[in-house]
Write an enzyme that holds these catalytic residues in place. Structure first.
Site, PDB file in Angstrom:
ATOM      1  N   LYS A  22      -8.714  -1.911   5.833  1.00 33.40           N
ATOM      2  CA  LYS A  22      -9.021  -2.389   4.473  1.00 33.40           C
ATOM      3  C   LYS A  22      -7.999  -3.442   4.033  1.00 33.40           C
ATOM      4  O   LYS A  22      -8.356  -4.446   3.413  1.00 33.40           O
ATOM      5  CB  LYS A  22      -9.036  -1.197   3.499  1.00 33.40           C
ATOM      6  N   ASP A  77     -15.264   1.877   7.564  1.00 35.20           N
ATOM      7  CA  ASP A  77     -14.318   2.890   7.077  1.00 35.20           C
ATOM      8  C   ASP A  77     -14.985   3.840   6.091  1.00 35.20           C
ATOM      9  O   ASP A  77     -14.704   5.033   6.095  1.00 35.20           O
ATOM     10  CB  ASP A  77     -13.100   2.226   6.428  1.00 35.20           C
ATOM     11  N   ARG A 121     -15.145  12.066   8.291  1.00 38.87           N
ATOM     12  CA  ARG A 121     -13.867  12.770   8.539  1.00 38.87           C
ATOM     13  C   ARG A 121     -13.624  13.832   7.469  1.00 38.87           C
ATOM     14  O   ARG A 121     -13.121  14.915   7.752  1.00 38.87           O
ATOM     15  CB  ARG A 121     -12.715  11.749   8.530  1.00 38.87           C
ATOM     16  N   SER A 129      -7.812   3.351   9.171  1.00 38.03           N
ATOM     17  CA  SER A 129      -8.560   3.334   7.916  1.00 38.03           C
ATOM     18  C   SER A 129      -7.822   2.478   6.871  1.00 38.03           C
ATOM     19  O   SER A 129      -8.397   1.583   6.242  1.00 38.03           O
ATOM     20  CB  SER A 129      -8.717   4.780   7.439  1.00 38.03           C
ATOM     21  N   HIS A 140       0.861  -1.194   0.000  1.00 35.77           N
ATOM     22  CA  HIS A 140       0.000   0.000   0.000  1.00 35.77           C
ATOM     23  C   HIS A 140       0.890   1.233   0.000  1.00 35.77           C
ATOM     24  O   HIS A 140       1.855   1.301   0.760  1.00 35.77           O
ATOM     25  CB  HIS A 140      -0.903   0.028   1.238  1.00 35.77           C
TER      26      HIS A 140
END
Ligand code: URA
Length: 426
Positions: free
Chosen positions: A191, A165, A172, A187, A86
């Site tokens: 995932k 999320d 947010r 968050s 990621h």
């Protein structure tokens, strides 16, 4: 739902700097996701978290509750070690495109469930959709089948993964509570953990083109995410990487796919190759494989896996990529060396040309973007094309040029570009 927990106590505890109990955390995530807590109360809690932070145990429970709000993909039938990557996002960050087939060609399965771009950083799915026919919406069993046969998949994360999320992120976004390290970390990690990967490599970027502007906050985010991974049994390593200068030579969608193909064919910009290989080595090591990613890049096996992945998802790997109808060239005003090329300026210009979106429902242009013919440290000659602004809508060019105003500099003395990989956190 417990009757002994109420939202006002939860908010007050966090407002006063206390630690929420596991039961309070689980109750809140569950109740908010199912519509049992009002947005104004959830907003107050998020703001309290923003200012007070979360203790490590509290954050682990918060993340676990977000994961438990939806399904967790079962990759046990894939038959290969699973590892994903990621990136916290940057300009010209097309690294997932060559990385996923490369690591798959080394023997791992890479379940890359991605999102779309928002703002000045691009999205992997948007880039891939510039390939004719490519499908990003896959059913869970298609993901598992493709991982078993090819080891490589890049597709949209389904609605079933960490639905908490989606609701919390939307709140947010409108309550100025995005920039909170525990909220960002939970968050992202909820995932990735829900996706079912056994191990994970994080590319945490800092600099003008990144989500985190400075190294201190990027390091804190990286350490927090590595801690969450460990708490959930996902082997996690983070690289801290520089994002003051955009990666490669292109920022856009189709033009970044073209650059990816250069890398998979053994060429491409040296920074893209360096970061792809650095991340691939970490992923291969975490997967416990004895393979050298540089060999898989050089011998064509990564390219073959890319072609198979594109084909498996309905795309034509040989189809020409879309070309913009209008190209505005900016020439070097003097001979010298590029001493500055600001990632944020380039990212905003590409976005304004049509490569990115302002709202999540906006379409993106597959052909728009910015090409730079030289990067920091390289020589240019007076009058030589330095930047290309590509778009199908020439009325977008003035705003893009404005974003680039002051974003680059050419000087008489050579400068050295700083290192790309700053640190490794495990
Ligand atoms: N990306 C995410 O997925 N979540 C955040 O909170 C920030 C960036």
């Amino acid at each position: 739902m417990s009757t002994s927990i109420n939202m006002i106590d939860v908010i007050r505890t966090k407002r006063d700097g206390g630690t929420l109990s596991d039961a309070q955390v689980r109750w809140f995530i569950d109740a908010y996701t199912s519509g049992g807590v009002a947005d104004e109360q959830a907003s107050a809690l998020l703001m309290a978290v923003f200012f007070r932070g979360m203790a490590p145990g509290e954050l682990a429970t918060w993340t676990a509750a977000m994961i438990a709000s939806g399904e967790r993909l079962d990759l046990s039938k894939v038959g290969r070690p699973t590892v994903d990557k990621h990136s916290t996002g940057g300009v010209g960050d097309k690294i997932s495109l060559p990385l996923v087939p490369l690591v798959a060609a080394c023997g791992a399965a890479v379940p890359q469930l991605s999102g779309r771009g928002l703002g000045h950083t691009g999205g992997t799915l948007d880039k891939l959709e510039s390939i004719a026919g490519f499908r990003v919406a896959l059913a869970n069993d298609e993901v598992v089948d493709q991982l078993r046969t090819l080891g490589a998949v890049i597709c949209a994360a389904g609605d079933g993964l960490a639905p908490a999320d989606r609701k919390l992120y939307a709140l947010r976004d409108v309550t100025a509570t995005v920039e909170s390290i525990p909220l960002i970390a939970s968050s992202i990690m909820s995932k990735k953990i829900a996706e079912g990967t056994e191990s994970l490599v994080l590319d945490v970027k800092f600099g003008t083109g990144a989500f985190m502007a400075d190294e201190v906050s990027a390091r804190q985010l990286a350490e927090t995410m590595v801690g969450i991974g460990a708490a959930h049994g996902v082997r996690t390593v983070a690289l801290l990487t520089a994002m003051d200068v955009p990666l490669g030579r292109t920022a856009g969608n189709g033009i970044e796919v073209a650059e990816t193909l250069d890398v998979l064919r053994g060429g491409g910009p040296s920074d893209v190759v360096e970061l792809t290989l650095a991340l691939a080595r970490e992923m291969v090591a975490l997967a416990g494989l004895d393979a050298d990613p540089a060999v898989a890049l050089a011998d064509g096996s990564a390219l073959a896996t890319w072609r198979a992945m594109i084909g498996a998802q309905g795309g034509d790997p040989d189809a020409p990529l879309p070309e913009a109808s209008h190209v505005q060239v900016v020439r070097a005003p003097s001979s010298g060396y590029v001493t500055q090329l600001d990632a944020r300026g380039v990212g905003v210009a590409a976005w304004r040309l049509g490569a990115g979106r302002a709202r999540k429902e906006d379409p993106v242009s597959p052909s728009a973007g910015v090409v730079w013919h030289a990067t920091v440290g390289e020589r240019v000659e007076e009058g030589q094309p330095f930047l290309e602004l590509r778009t199908d809508d020439p009325s977008r060019v003035p705003a893009a040029l404005e974003a680039l105003d002051g974003a680059w500099r050419i000087g008489p003395e050579p400068v050295e570009r700083g290192p790309l990989v700053i640190d490794r956190i495990s």
